[in-house]
Scaffold this active site. Structure first.
Site, PDB file in Angstrom:
ATOM      1  N   SER A 167     -12.187   5.113  -0.834  1.00 11.25           N
ATOM      2  CA  SER A 167     -12.579   5.571   0.502  1.00 11.25           C
ATOM      3  C   SER A 167     -13.355   7.226   0.248  1.00 11.25           C
ATOM      4  CB  SER A 167     -11.826   5.824   1.307  1.00 11.25           C
ATOM      5  OG  SER A 167     -10.849   4.514   1.467  1.00 11.25           O
ATOM      6  N   GLU A 250       1.655   7.251   1.330  1.00  7.78           N
ATOM      7  CA  GLU A 250       0.577   6.705   2.007  1.00  7.78           C
ATOM      8  C   GLU A 250       1.374   5.688   3.195  1.00  7.78           C
ATOM      9  OE1 GLU A 250      -1.308   3.438  -0.503  1.00  7.78           O
ATOM     10  OE2 GLU A 250      -2.927   3.541   0.640  1.00  7.78           O
ATOM     11  N   GLU A 378       1.011  -8.978   3.851  1.00  5.13           N
ATOM     12  CA  GLU A 378       1.782  -9.775   2.847  1.00  5.13           C
ATOM     13  C   GLU A 378       2.645  -9.008   1.995  1.00  5.13           C
ATOM     14  OE1 GLU A 378      -1.507 -10.230   3.228  1.00  5.13           O
ATOM     15  OE2 GLU A 378      -1.421 -12.080   4.436  1.00  5.13           O
TER      16      GLU A 378
HETATM   17  C1  LIG Z   1     -10.984  -0.110   4.114  1.00  5.90           C
HETATM   18  C2  LIG Z   1     -10.389   0.108   2.786  1.00  5.90           C
HETATM   19  C3  LIG Z   1     -10.068   1.355   2.206  1.00  5.90           C
HETATM   20  C4  LIG Z   1      -9.437   1.407   1.193  1.00  5.90           C
HETATM   21  N1  LIG Z   1      -9.510   2.572   0.371  1.00  5.90           N
HETATM   22  C5  LIG Z   1      -8.742   3.046  -0.815  1.00  5.90           C
HETATM   23  C6  LIG Z   1      -8.864   4.084  -1.665  1.00  5.90           C
HETATM   24  O1  LIG Z   1      -9.200   5.126  -0.892  1.00  5.90           O
HETATM   25  N2  LIG Z   1      -8.331   4.122  -2.719  1.00  5.90           N
HETATM   26  C7  LIG Z   1      -7.935   3.144  -3.441  1.00  5.90           C
HETATM   27  O2  LIG Z   1      -7.360   3.090  -4.513  1.00  5.90           O
HETATM   28  N3  LIG Z   1      -7.769   1.776  -2.885  1.00  5.90           N
HETATM   29  C8  LIG Z   1      -8.358   1.730  -1.532  1.00  5.90           C
HETATM   30  N4  LIG Z   1      -8.562   0.423  -1.009  1.00  5.90           N
HETATM   31  C9  LIG Z   1      -7.832  -0.693  -1.636  1.00  5.90           C
HETATM   32  C10 LIG Z   1      -6.682  -1.435  -1.124  1.00  5.90           C
HETATM   33  O3  LIG Z   1      -5.424  -0.491  -1.237  1.00  5.90           O
HETATM   34  C11 LIG Z   1      -6.624  -2.686  -1.636  1.00  5.90           C
HETATM   35  O4  LIG Z   1      -7.659  -3.449  -1.117  1.00  5.90           O
HETATM   36  C12 LIG Z   1      -5.205  -3.530  -1.434  1.00  5.90           C
HETATM   37  O5  LIG Z   1      -4.257  -2.815  -2.012  1.00  5.90           O
HETATM   38  C13 LIG Z   1      -5.361  -4.937  -1.524  1.00  5.90           C
HETATM   39  O6  LIG Z   1      -5.837  -5.049  -2.855  1.00  5.90           O
HETATM   40  P1  LIG Z   1      -7.128  -6.178  -3.364  1.00  5.90           P
HETATM   41  O7  LIG Z   1      -7.970  -5.636  -2.478  1.00  5.90           O
HETATM   42  O8  LIG Z   1      -7.187  -6.239  -4.784  1.00  5.90           O
HETATM   43  O9  LIG Z   1      -6.413  -7.690  -2.655  1.00  5.90           O
HETATM   44  P2  LIG Z   1      -5.401  -8.494  -3.645  1.00  5.90           P
HETATM   45  O10 LIG Z   1      -4.303  -7.581  -4.300  1.00  5.90           O
HETATM   46  O11 LIG Z   1      -6.290  -9.402  -4.616  1.00  5.90           O
HETATM   47  O12 LIG Z   1      -5.027  -9.251  -2.265  1.00  5.90           O
HETATM   48  C14 LIG Z   1      -5.669 -10.594  -2.181  1.00  5.90           C
HETATM   49  C15 LIG Z   1      -4.551 -11.424  -1.069  1.00  5.90           C
HETATM   50  O13 LIG Z   1      -3.676 -11.725  -1.751  1.00  5.90           O
HETATM   51  C16 LIG Z   1      -2.475 -11.480  -1.178  1.00  5.90           C
HETATM   52  N5  LIG Z   1      -1.236 -11.142  -2.204  1.00  5.90           N
HETATM   53  C17 LIG Z   1      -1.311 -10.294  -3.325  1.00  5.90           C
HETATM   54  N6  LIG Z   1      -0.427  -9.922  -3.960  1.00  5.90           N
HETATM   55  C18 LIG Z   1       0.681 -10.778  -3.391  1.00  5.90           C
HETATM   56  C19 LIG Z   1       1.968 -11.098  -3.512  1.00  5.90           C
HETATM   57  N7  LIG Z   1       2.618 -10.428  -4.354  1.00  5.90           N
HETATM   58  N8  LIG Z   1       2.409 -11.746  -2.561  1.00  5.90           N
HETATM   59  C20 LIG Z   1       1.829 -12.221  -1.173  1.00  5.90           C
HETATM   60  N9  LIG Z   1       0.635 -12.275  -1.402  1.00  5.90           N
HETATM   61  C21 LIG Z   1      -0.169 -11.392  -2.181  1.00  5.90           C
HETATM   62  C22 LIG Z   1      -2.812 -10.039  -0.508  1.00  5.90           C
HETATM   63  O14 LIG Z   1      -1.939  -9.717   0.477  1.00  5.90           O
HETATM   64  C23 LIG Z   1      -4.138 -10.658   0.107  1.00  5.90           C
HETATM   65  O15 LIG Z   1      -3.863 -11.166   1.248  1.00  5.90           O
HETATM   66  C24 LIG Z   1      -8.926   0.501   0.484  1.00  5.90           C
HETATM   67  C25 LIG Z   1      -9.035  -0.832   0.835  1.00  5.90           C
HETATM   68  C26 LIG Z   1      -9.618  -1.112   2.046  1.00  5.90           C
HETATM   69  C27 LIG Z   1      -9.740  -2.395   2.748  1.00  5.90           C
END
Ligand SMILES: Cc1cc2nc3c(=O)[nH]c(=O)nc-3n(C[C@H](O)[C@H](O)[C@H](O)COP(=O)(O)OP(=O)(O)OC[C@H]3O[C@@H](n4cnc5c(N)ncnc54)[C@H](O)[C@@H]3O)c2cc1C
Lengths: 415, 371
Positions: A167, A250, A378
């Site tokens: 972000s 956070e 989740e």
């Molecule tokens: C608007 C926005 C701003 C953001 N800003 C930042 C930022 O400034 N800096 C930064 O570093 N990150 C940022 N993020 C990233 C954010 O932290 C991640 O998107 C988030 O942690 C989820 O990771 P992922 O997108 O890789 O999804 P994944 O981890 O791949 O998850 C995909 C799906 O699988 C599920 N899942 C994953 N692991 C498990 C588990 N153990 N049990 C059950 N379900 C699970 C998740 O809940 C989700 O539904 C941002 C995200 C958004 C949407």
């Protein structure tokens, strides 16, 4: 049991009110959601910075920060009082949440006094904005699976790899970064934590277009980016521990935010007509509104309970995760329901053609992010189940293996 | 801000919890469930002897003047233990009604007996299935006598005193009836929760007195319901918390597919949702407690919020507790069904959430309520 301010609290509140009355305008329904709609134009940032400087100079930024960090050295209750009062005014919100809520507290906790002197004050006045370079294409929820590498080179570290969803990276001055410095160690043991100048050579920032159409977050590429060892926080290999400071803040930053949208949906229901009069007279509408009101109130008073614990010097537990979990879905459902009330006209997005300047249409498109960012629904449920209820952690196949030996997925890369 | 119970009241909670653990075990609840007794008389007299029945009654009327915050604390523990006693009818309803609307003479006549537990009181509103609209009741109160039938009346088979909501000459009225009076026939009825007895009471030219000023029956009823809603909410929160605890404990003990079932996310996430609902309900109940204790103008709104939240949380917790227990949860032998029964019973005791939601929104429409 009471909500009364003590004499000191009342004095603080009066001061905050006087400050806000003099420098800000009262809020109208609908205006609360403007920042969440992704309003980050240069003009908005300008206003946000100007406001932040005023706030800091008056002592209302960093209220709970210790004096050594350049804060007010005040209490958690003072922060709540200030937030309550500020919430009534239309001031630019959100631009500094990540920096002041997460990055700087980590820097101040793990860094030296010189670090604090150099960075905290400027951040507090909004002069320098910070971002969080944690997530990667292959490491989101499973943050410790990150693979951006940091190699030691004399007094420097050389960083190569990619971050994603960062972000504000496109306008930020500094960032905090976790990278892998040891690929042979198990995943949580090979990480190192840094902060860096976002103008460093070798950084390339590419905006990502979101489903809302805006570009609030970015991909950030690192090619031989050099970070001085003096910008390392914590020992090499202990980056996970440092990251936890950021992540706990956070949850707290996000979980503690007041719930939103209720007054807006009431406003809509009062003014939009269904077959039998204003929507607010319709039994099905009343039923939904009551549910949302009840959960908003529940969060508000849970927050008060947390604050009471804080004011006694107790640390708020993972209970504060419930705010984010409850609000995310509520926002999304509420927006969808508001569009239903507008019938087919609900599809319109021109602010002049729909009630409350289109805030529900915007929220429909931005709200999915609140269920993902900062720990998905989740992950939040896992945290509650494990840390509050004491249920077993998920079965893990990756904990003790060397990182280089872990299986990886095969998700199609974004093109 | 100090949004918590005082140390003294926390101490009271510990004492109450310890007492109920010893004196109100599952076996005690089951004796009432399966036996002929309407309630546990021994438990009732011990509770009364400790002053719980007189907790919110001023000392001048024989109470212990502990106040409503103390009563909230006790209610949570009684709910958690499923105490099979007429506490809610007598204390949250009858006592509150007399405190709120009774004349000096009525207070002197009844409060000391209610405080000591010598008399059991109740409130009779419903007249069979369907909404009990105070303006359309069939039970009538005219020329000092009451006629009609009330069903179900909680603890109506054992009560000494009933506050009967009836149609008066000028709108709804609360009539105070000594149940030893003439023209009364009553008998126990079967309900979904046999651990709390209910009755049918028929009045036939039964002498009664008006409670409160003429023409203000409906307002008084609302006031009593608002006050009782907060106290019931604490019982419900106690029940929800206990259901969650039972489910969590079982999820750690029970193994399937080589692991504790509590390690499956379907179970973890379900219980996380129950936890969230229970916490929100608890926070709303706390706000209700504050409004009740200081008689705040926010009470109607706070009470409705607390009631809806607590009714929903307890039912969710109780039904998911059965689910987590699998087949065991569906047996008479396990206690899950006791909470399930009580959850539904309490959610109807003062009117369904449907009614309270309507009441809530009406508050928000009229009052310049903070949203
Ligand atoms: C608007 C926005 C701003 C953001 N800003 C930042 C930022 O400034 N800096 C930064 O570093 N990150 C940022 N993020 C990233 C954010 O932290 C991640 O998107 C988030 O942690 C989820 O990771 P992922 O997108 O890789 O999804 P994944 O981890 O791949 O998850 C995909 C799906 O699988 C599920 N899942 C994953 N692991 C498990 C588990 N153990 N049990 C059950 N379900 C699970 C998740 O809940 C989700 O539904 C941002 C995200 C958004 C949407």
């Amino acid at each position: 049991m009471d909500f009364d301010d003590t004499a000191e609290e009342a004095e603080f509140r009066a001061g905050a009110r006087a400050f806000l009355e003099q420098h800000a305008r009262r809020r109208e329904p609908g205006s609360g959601l403007v920042y969440r709609a992704g309003n980050e134009s240069p003009e908005f940032r300008q206003r946000a910075k100007a406001w932040q400087a005023k706030k800091a100079d008056a002592g209302y930024a960093g209220i709970t920060w210790p004096k050594e960090w350049g804060g007010r050295g005040g209490t958690a209750i003072q922060q709540v009082i200030y937030d309550q009062e500020e919430g009534k005014y239309a001031v630019p919100r959100g631009l500094f949440d990540i920096g002041l809520g997460m990055c700087i507290p980590t820097l101040c906790t793990w860094g030296t006094q010189a670090h604090r002197d150099r960075y905290a004050r400027k951040a507090l006045r909004g002069e320098e904005v910070w971002c969080q370079l944690f997530s990667e294409p292959a490491a989101g929820s499973d943050l410790a699976g990150l693979r951006t590498r940091a190699d030691r080179d004399g007094d420097n570290w050389v960083v190569n790899g990619q971050k994603i969803w960062t972000s504000g990276a496109h306008y930020c001055d500094f960032g905090v970064l976790v990278a892998r410095s040891n690929f042979a160690a198990p995943k949580h043991k090979g990480l190192t934590y840094f902060f860096l100048d976002m103008k460093s050579p070798g950084i390339e920032i590419r905006p990502i277009k979101q489903i809302s159409g805006q570009s609030h977050f970015n991909e950030v590429f690192f090619s031989d980016v050099r970070i001085p060892d003096s910008h390392r926080l914590g020992k090499p290999g202990e980056g996970w521990k440092v990251s936890l400071t950021t992540l706990m803040n956070e949850r707290y930053t996000i979980g503690g935010r007041a719930s939103v949208g209720i007054e807006d949906i009431f406003e809509l229901a009062r003014n939009i007509e269904l077959d039998d009069g204003p929507a607010l007279k319709n039994a099905a509408v009343r039923d939904k509104l009551a549910d949302w009101f009840v959960s908003s109130q529940g969060l508000k008073y849970s927050h008060f309970r947390t604050m009471t614990a804080l004011s006694r010097g107790e640390t708020p537990g993972p209970e504060s995760s419930i705010g984010k979990l409850v609000n995310g879905s509520k926002l999304q459902n509420l927006a969808a329901f508001a569009l239903d009330l507008m019938e087919q006209g609900g599809v319109l997005t021109n602010p002049e053609l729909v009630p409350l300047a289109g805030v529900f249409q915007q929220t429909l498109m931005t709200s999915p992010s609140s269920r993902i960012a900062g720990g998905s629904d989740e992950i939040m449920r896992n945290i509650i189940a494990e840390r509050v209820l004491g249920l077993p952690a998920d079965v893990r196949v990756d904990k003790d293996l060397p990182f280089s030996a872990l299986p990886t997925g095969n998700v199609k890369e974004r093109s | 801000m100090n949004f918590d119970f005082s140390d003294d009241l926390k101490e009271l909670r510990e004492q109450a919890r310890k007492f109920l653990r010893e004196r109100c075990s599952g076996a005690v609840v089951r004796r009432v469930l399966e036996g002929p007794e309407a309630y546990d008389k021994g438990l009732w007299s011990e509770i009364a002897a400790m002053g719980w029945t007189g907790a919110a009654i001023p000392e001048a009327y024989g109470g212990v003047g502990l106040g409503h915050l103390g009563l909230c604390v006790l209610a949570e523990e009684l709910g958690s233990a499923l105490a099979p006693v007429p506490f809610s009818s007598s204390v949250y309803l009858a006592t509150e009604a007399i405190l709120a609307g009774g004349s000096e003479a009525q207070k002197r006549a009844w409060l000391p007996k209610l405080a000591s537990g010598a008399a059991i009181g109740t409130l009779a509103l419903a007249e069979g299935a369907g909404k009990a609209d105070p303006r359309r009741l069939r039970t009538a109160f005219r020329n000092g006598v009451l006629s009609g039938e009330k069903l179900p009346v909680p603890d109506g088979d054992v009560a000494d005193l009933a506050i009967v909501v009836a149609q008066g000459e000028r709108g709804p009225v609360l009539a105070l009836v000594d149940l030893k009076a003439t023209g009364i026939s009553r008998g126990a009825v079967e309900t979904i929760d046999p651990t709390r007895s209910h009755a049918r009471i028929a009045f036939n030219d039964t002498p009664a007195e008006t409670l409160g000023a003429a023409g203000e029956g409906e307002a008084l009823l609302r006031r009593v319901q608002d006050r009782a809603a907060v106290l019931f909410a604490f019982e419900q929160v106690g029940g929800a918390q206990k259901s969650l605890q039972m489910a969590r404990d079982y999820a750690l003990e029970r193994y399937a597919f080589g692991r504790p079932i509590g390690s499956f996310q379907a179970i973890k996430h379900k219980l996380a949702d129950v936890y969230v609902a229970t916490e929100l309900a608890r926070s709303n109940a706390y706000y209700g407690a504050w409004a009740l204790a200081c008689n705040a103008p926010e009470l109607p709104l706070a009470a409705a919020t607390a009631r809806i939240s607590a009714s929903d949380a307890f039912f969710l917790a109780a039904k998911e507790n059965i689910q987590v227990h699998g087949g065991m949860g569906y047996t008479w032998e396990f206690d899950c069904h006791l909470y399930y029964r009580r959850a539904k019973l309490l959610s109807l005791a003062l009117g369904s959430t449907r009614l309270w939601k309507d009441r809530l929104i009406t508050q928000l429409e009229t009052a310049n309520a903070p949203l």
